[in-house]
Scaffold this motif. Structure first.
Motif, PDB file in Angstrom:
ATOM      1  N   ALA A 430     -10.548  -5.486  -1.409  1.00 12.71           N
ATOM      2  CA  ALA A 430     -11.401  -4.237  -1.520  1.00 12.71           C
ATOM      3  C   ALA A 430     -10.546  -3.251  -1.190  1.00 12.71           C
ATOM      4  O   ALA A 430     -10.613  -2.130  -1.771  1.00 12.71           O
ATOM      5  N   LYS A 431      -9.569  -3.397  -0.055  1.00 16.41           N
ATOM      6  CA  LYS A 431      -8.545  -2.206   0.257  1.00 16.41           C
ATOM      7  C   LYS A 431      -7.471  -2.133  -0.686  1.00 16.41           C
ATOM      8  O   LYS A 431      -7.443  -0.909  -1.064  1.00 16.41           O
ATOM      9  N   PHE A 432      -6.992  -2.783  -1.503  1.00  8.86           N
ATOM     10  CA  PHE A 432      -6.155  -2.762  -2.520  1.00  8.86           C
ATOM     11  C   PHE A 432      -6.853  -1.875  -3.675  1.00  8.86           C
ATOM     12  O   PHE A 432      -6.162  -0.892  -4.702  1.00  8.86           O
ATOM     13  N   ALA A 433      -8.095  -2.097  -4.048  1.00 11.41           N
ATOM     14  CA  ALA A 433      -8.924  -1.741  -5.128  1.00 11.41           C
ATOM     15  C   ALA A 433      -8.867  -0.286  -4.877  1.00 11.41           C
ATOM     16  O   ALA A 433      -9.094   0.587  -5.983  1.00 11.41           O
ATOM     17  N   GLU A 434      -9.308   0.042  -3.498  1.00 11.11           N
ATOM     18  CA  GLU A 434      -9.511   1.607  -2.911  1.00 11.11           C
ATOM     19  C   GLU A 434      -8.053   2.376  -3.445  1.00 11.11           C
ATOM     20  O   GLU A 434      -8.310   3.535  -3.699  1.00 11.11           O
ATOM     21  N   PRO A 709       2.765  -5.097 -12.836  1.00  6.11           N
ATOM     22  CA  PRO A 709       1.524  -4.674 -12.371  1.00  6.11           C
ATOM     23  C   PRO A 709       0.907  -5.231 -11.135  1.00  6.11           C
ATOM     24  O   PRO A 709       0.423  -4.559 -10.194  1.00  6.11           O
ATOM     25  N   ALA A 710       1.107  -6.439 -10.883  1.00  2.00           N
ATOM     26  CA  ALA A 710       0.334  -7.299  -9.748  1.00  2.00           C
ATOM     27  C   ALA A 710       1.131  -6.585  -8.487  1.00  2.00           C
ATOM     28  O   ALA A 710       0.414  -6.687  -7.221  1.00  2.00           O
ATOM     29  N   ALA A 711       2.186  -6.039  -8.350  1.00  2.00           N
ATOM     30  CA  ALA A 711       2.864  -5.694  -7.368  1.00  2.00           C
ATOM     31  C   ALA A 711       2.493  -4.263  -7.030  1.00  2.00           C
ATOM     32  O   ALA A 711       2.864  -3.790  -5.888  1.00  2.00           O
ATOM     33  N   VAL A 712       1.933  -3.372  -7.738  1.00  2.00           N
ATOM     34  CA  VAL A 712       1.426  -2.026  -7.372  1.00  2.00           C
ATOM     35  C   VAL A 712       0.789  -1.768  -6.357  1.00  2.00           C
ATOM     36  O   VAL A 712       1.039  -0.972  -5.442  1.00  2.00           O
ATOM     37  N   GLY A 713      -0.371  -2.613  -6.177  1.00  6.41           N
ATOM     38  CA  GLY A 713      -1.275  -2.591  -4.716  1.00  6.41           C
ATOM     39  C   GLY A 713      -0.573  -2.687  -3.444  1.00  6.41           C
ATOM     40  O   GLY A 713      -0.474  -1.670  -2.832  1.00  6.41           O
ATOM     41  N   PRO A 714       0.333  -3.735  -3.270  1.00  6.03           N
ATOM     42  CA  PRO A 714       1.075  -4.085  -1.896  1.00  6.03           C
ATOM     43  C   PRO A 714       2.004  -2.892  -2.040  1.00  6.03           C
ATOM     44  O   PRO A 714       2.673  -2.393  -0.819  1.00  6.03           O
ATOM     45  N   ILE A 715       2.613  -2.541  -2.942  1.00  3.53           N
ATOM     46  CA  ILE A 715       3.913  -1.494  -2.879  1.00  3.53           C
ATOM     47  C   ILE A 715       3.262   0.040  -2.556  1.00  3.53           C
ATOM     48  O   ILE A 715       3.867   0.778  -1.601  1.00  3.53           O
ATOM     49  N   LYS A 716       2.150   0.300  -3.317  1.00  7.62           N
ATOM     50  CA  LYS A 716       1.426   1.482  -2.644  1.00  7.62           C
ATOM     51  C   LYS A 716       1.080   1.533  -1.093  1.00  7.62           C
ATOM     52  O   LYS A 716       1.353   2.370  -0.306  1.00  7.62           O
ATOM     53  N   ALA A 751       7.638  -4.046  11.568  1.00  3.98           N
ATOM     54  CA  ALA A 751       6.535  -4.518  12.512  1.00  3.98           C
ATOM     55  C   ALA A 751       6.571  -3.595  13.394  1.00  3.98           C
ATOM     56  O   ALA A 751       5.301  -3.139  13.960  1.00  3.98           O
ATOM     57  N   ALA A 752       7.456  -3.191  13.858  1.00  4.43           N
ATOM     58  CA  ALA A 752       7.536  -2.032  15.204  1.00  4.43           C
ATOM     59  C   ALA A 752       7.116  -0.767  14.721  1.00  4.43           C
ATOM     60  O   ALA A 752       6.325  -0.230  15.698  1.00  4.43           O
ATOM     61  N   ASN A 753       6.823  -0.491  13.384  1.00  8.55           N
ATOM     62  CA  ASN A 753       6.535   0.972  13.136  1.00  8.55           C
ATOM     63  C   ASN A 753       5.188   0.568  12.297  1.00  8.55           C
ATOM     64  O   ASN A 753       4.977   1.845  11.361  1.00  8.55           O
ATOM     65  N   LYS A 754       4.635  -0.411  12.367  1.00  5.79           N
ATOM     66  CA  LYS A 754       3.201  -0.670  11.454  1.00  5.79           C
ATOM     67  C   LYS A 754       3.374  -0.292  10.082  1.00  5.79           C
ATOM     68  O   LYS A 754       2.395   0.159   9.572  1.00  5.79           O
ATOM     69  N   VAL A 755       4.452  -0.605   9.556  1.00  6.41           N
ATOM     70  CA  VAL A 755       4.818  -0.950   7.859  1.00  6.41           C
ATOM     71  C   VAL A 755       4.116  -1.882   7.572  1.00  6.41           C
ATOM     72  O   VAL A 755       4.183  -3.062   7.977  1.00  6.41           O
ATOM     73  N   GLU A 756       3.064  -1.609   6.417  1.00  8.20           N
ATOM     74  CA  GLU A 756       2.412  -2.762   5.886  1.00  8.20           C
ATOM     75  C   GLU A 756       3.283  -3.361   4.748  1.00  8.20           C
ATOM     76  O   GLU A 756       3.401  -3.012   3.704  1.00  8.20           O
ATOM     77  N   LEU A 757       3.449  -4.888   4.937  1.00  6.51           N
ATOM     78  CA  LEU A 757       4.480  -5.483   4.065  1.00  6.51           C
ATOM     79  C   LEU A 757       3.332  -6.637   3.552  1.00  6.51           C
ATOM     80  O   LEU A 757       3.405  -7.717   4.124  1.00  6.51           O
ATOM     81  N   ALA A 758       2.370  -6.109   2.680  1.00  3.57           N
ATOM     82  CA  ALA A 758       1.160  -7.053   2.308  1.00  3.57           C
ATOM     83  C   ALA A 758       1.876  -8.139   1.774  1.00  3.57           C
ATOM     84  O   ALA A 758       2.696  -7.966   0.490  1.00  3.57           O
TER      85      ALA A 758
END
Length: 758
Positions: A430-434, A709-716, A751-758
């Motif tokens: 749901a988060k990626f969809a948003e 296209p499948a990578a757009v959500g995680p990269i955003k 990890a230390a800077n709370k970057v989201e690497l989904a």
């Protein structure tokens, strides 16, 4: 050798039919076969090697020493014969000894023979032997002779399998020996979680008879099967219900285009003319497609060819009257489908209420079946090797494609953990969809550009589904690869116009045709360039297009006319030196002037760019930048060229890391030069679609990527959680005295800077 002798597939099959129908022992039949082929092709040597106990054994020969029969043995990958079997490829050499895989076996007495041609004997998509011919004269065999050998090899697979002469490759469909819990890994195609019983798709049909008794009767059988198959596809397209305007609609339209392709039907007819039954003719053309797929390095284009695989399976089932896939049998409860590969129509035949997930031995992100599975909301895991040795029909499976795993025959504790994670996974989706409507803006206010790669009209729908900024790489060559003849300018223009219309105000960058090398076209004559040992670095892309300027002129006119009244972005691939860009641009501008002189409406602007994938261009990029409107770095080819490492080589695939200082320093240098010249620079390729690698690119100044296209959500998500200035400072420090790979320190920093690497 005369043309009549070379084009004698039908004559050979007629004689082989008599050999196979005789009551002679299997060895005597093989001895007769090599004589039939050798005489028909006027070849001094004809040999048959069969796979027994994991090695290729010389079983019969005409021309080599008789004492070598059952004595000469080659491992898979050893010598020319072993290379053919391992790669399931054809070799055609005028001087065999010059091939890097040549291995001389003195007991055969083959030292006086120069030319060599060999084709794999294929059963259930694997090589179970090799049929080879040799000649004293150093000359390549003609294409029609190779065609005859491939057809004969197909018929021979029936003979040797029925005689029990080969290892049981592909025939063992029994349950695995173990009943304990197990885990298998793969590659995420469509994210999601699912639980259900294992069901094997099994679309392959065993062909009982390969040699035709009545050619015209076989032709009528194929015509009737084509009519029935096309009716099925039309009905399926009209009944598919995913909502309006999704990418799956274009997928089905493209799939129908294959189904109605006259070139495919004509090739099947030609195979029937050679003396094959309807089933065998379809299989023969299918084998040719599979071998071509293996030669195509571009994964997007290779994936598109799977539609033809699906249609071939469907056509064979119809013509043989065998419709026993799991879809026709019906699913009895919640099920997870297991297959080597699937076409989009085969997936659509399953009951959506009971089909919960799909596991493929092959598969990729850009395949049509993946697009349809995404539209259906079905989790899919690909590249799961040796799955039949791990999973039995009916086994309980827990599929977690996000973690790229499947649990087989799970225990109660595994079931409980799976259920708990399922709740968390639903929130993450749901988060990626948003994020679809959110801009890829870093925490410190820097707007990045996230675009997608595409190759067909249906891919453009990914813009709306992902919220991407545009198409950073539209590969124009796929239209050329799927056509039986060179696509006419009007047909090209319609495709480009449809893509621009679908993209609307969002930019589309068209890469001019990148063919040649590992994407050879059968209707273009490449013979005069010889056999290419390194096709990725060979006569391809812009090099070929500048020589075949008629092809490029037609594409230039098609693009210019399609973009009338709007902006046209043209990118040239495989540019090694500035003069190549100048020649290509001049060609485009000459076509623009020619069309303008005839009163055609022009694009508002034509922007020209290059794809930097040849390292040599970096040394003259300062000369070229003043003439460029944009620059794209193609990390896939660039990596293999920088490291002199074939990315398709299994020992080298993981040897050289995109997080290597060499790659990142190279990209940083290009970015600095482009920034100074005011030229926007992007990265096109798999590197930009992986969160940690993309983060590293942002750290050296890249702020534009074009990705799957499948990578757009995680990269955003990664971009929006990142302080770019802080990252660039850390990267500058790291690259001063870098470790072997920046992967570990950058992962720790994220990890230390709370970057989201989904």
């Amino acid at each position: 050798m005369s043309v009549s002798a070379a084009a004698s597939a039908r004559e050979i099959l007629t004689r082989l039919h008599d050999v196979m129908a005789s009551r002679s022992p299997a060895q005597a039949k093989l001895n007769a076969v090599v004589n039939v082929i050798g005489e028909a092709l006027d070849s001094e040597v004809c040999s048959i090697y069969l796979l027994r106990e994991g090695v290729l054994e010389l079983f019969a020969t005409r021309g080599l020493m008789e004492e070598a029969v059952h004595v000469t043995k080659l491992a898979l990958g050893e010598g020319l014969v072993g290379t053919i079997a391992r790669n399931v490829e054809t070799l055609n050499l005028d001087e065999a000894a010059r091939h890097p895989d040549f291995a001389y076996r003195p007991e055969t007495g083959e030292d006086r023979f120069h030319s060599f041609a060999g084709v794999p004997i294929i059963r259930r998509e694997e090589a179970v032997g090799v049929l080879a011919v040799q000649h004293v004269d150093p000359r390549p065999y003609a294409d029609v002779e190779i065609e005859a050998l491939q057809t004969v090899a197909m018929v021979m697979s029936e003979l040797i399998a029925n005689a029990g002469l080969i290892d049981g490759h592909g025939d063992n469909l029994t349950r695995p020996q173990s009943t304990a819990s197990a885990r298998a890994s793969g590659f995420k195609l469509v994210e999601g979680m699912a639980a259900g019983a294992a069901v094997f798709h099994q679309p392959r049909i065993h062909i009982e008879h390969t040699v035709a008794e009545d050619t015209e009767a076989e032709r009528h059988r194929v015509y009737a099967a084509f009519d029935k198959m096309r009716d099925q596809i039309d009905r399926m397209s009209s009944q598919a219900e995913f909502g309006v305007g999704g990418e799956h609609e274009e997928v089905l339209e493209t799939y129908k285009m294959f189904a109605y392709d006259e070139g495919w039907a004509r090739r099947i007819n030609e195979a029937i003319d050679s003396g094959l039954t309807a089933e065998a003719a379809i299989e023969r053309v299918q084998q040719r497609t599979r071998m071509r797929m293996r030669e195509i390095g571009d994964p997007l284009l290779r994936d598109r060819m799977h539609d033809l695989e699906d249609l071939s399976n469907r056509l064979i089932r119809i013509v043989s009257g065998q419709l026993g896939t799991a879809a026709q049998m019906g699913l009895r409860g919640d099920s997870i489908l297991i297959a080597r590969n699937l076409g989009p129509a085969e997936l659509l035949e399953y009951d959506r209420r009971r089909l919960k997930g799909v596991i493929l031995e092959e598969g990729s992100l850009t395949a049509h079946v993946t697009i349809v599975a995404r539209a259906m909301g079905i989790p899919m895991l690909g590249r799961v090797r040796d799955i039949r040795t791990l999973i039995g029909e009916g086994d309980r499976l827990l599929l977690d494609s996000g973690e790229e795993t499947v649990m087989i025959r799970p225990g109660a504790d595994m079931e409980e953990a799976f259920e708990a994670k399922l709740l968390v996974s639903q929130k993450r989706r749901a988060k990626f969809a948003e994020l679809k409507s959110e801009a890829p803006m870093t925490l410190d206010g820097h707007r990045c550009t996230v675009m997608v790669n595409a190759g067909l009209r249906d891919d453009v729908a990914a813009l709306d589904l992902t919220g991407a900024d545009g198409i950073g790489l539209f590969r124009t060559e796929f239209q050329f690869l799927v056509s039986a003849t060179l696509p006419q300018r009007e047909r090209q223009m319609r495709l480009y116009k449809d893509v621009l219309d679908a993209a609307g105000s969002r930019p589309v960058i068209f890469r001019t045709v990148d063919i040649g090398g590992d994407k050879a076209l059968p209707y273009l004559d490449h013979d005069r360039h010889g056999e290419e040992e390194n096709p990725a670095m060979g006569w391809r892309a812009l090099r070929l297009a500048l020589e075949r300027d008629g092809l490029m002129k037609a594409q230039a006119r098609a693009l210019i006319e399609a973009a009338a009244g709007r902006q046209l972005n043209v990118m040239f691939p495989m540019v090694s030196e500035p003069w190549e860009f100048d020649e290509a641009r001049a060609l485009f501008e000459a076509q623009r002037d020619w069309l303008a002189g005839r009163g055609r409406k022009m694009p508002n602007q034509i922007r020209f760019g290059v794809m930097l994938e040849v390292p040599a261009l970096a040394e003259t990029i300062d000369m070229l930048l003043p003439r460029l409107d944009f620059l794209s770095i193609g990390t896939n080819d660039l990596t293999q060229f920088l490291f002199a490492a074939d990315r398709a080589h299994p020992k080298l695939a993981l040897r050289y890391d995109w997080m290597s200082p060499a790659i990142l320093r190279f990209v940083r240098r290009i970015v600095r030069q482009a920034d100074a010249a005011g030229v926007p620079v992007a990265v096109c390729g798999e590197m930009g679609g992986r969160p940690i690698e993309c983060m590293a690119l942002l750290g050296v100044g890249i702020d534009r990527v074009s990705i799957t296209p499948a990578a757009v959500g995680p990269i955003k998500a990664m971009v929006r959680s990142l302080d770019r200035e802080k990252l660039m400072a850390y990267m500058a420090q790291l690259l001063e005295h870098p470790p072997r790979s920046l992967r570990a320190p950058l992962t720790d920093w994220a990890a230390a800077n709370k970057v989201e690497l989904a």
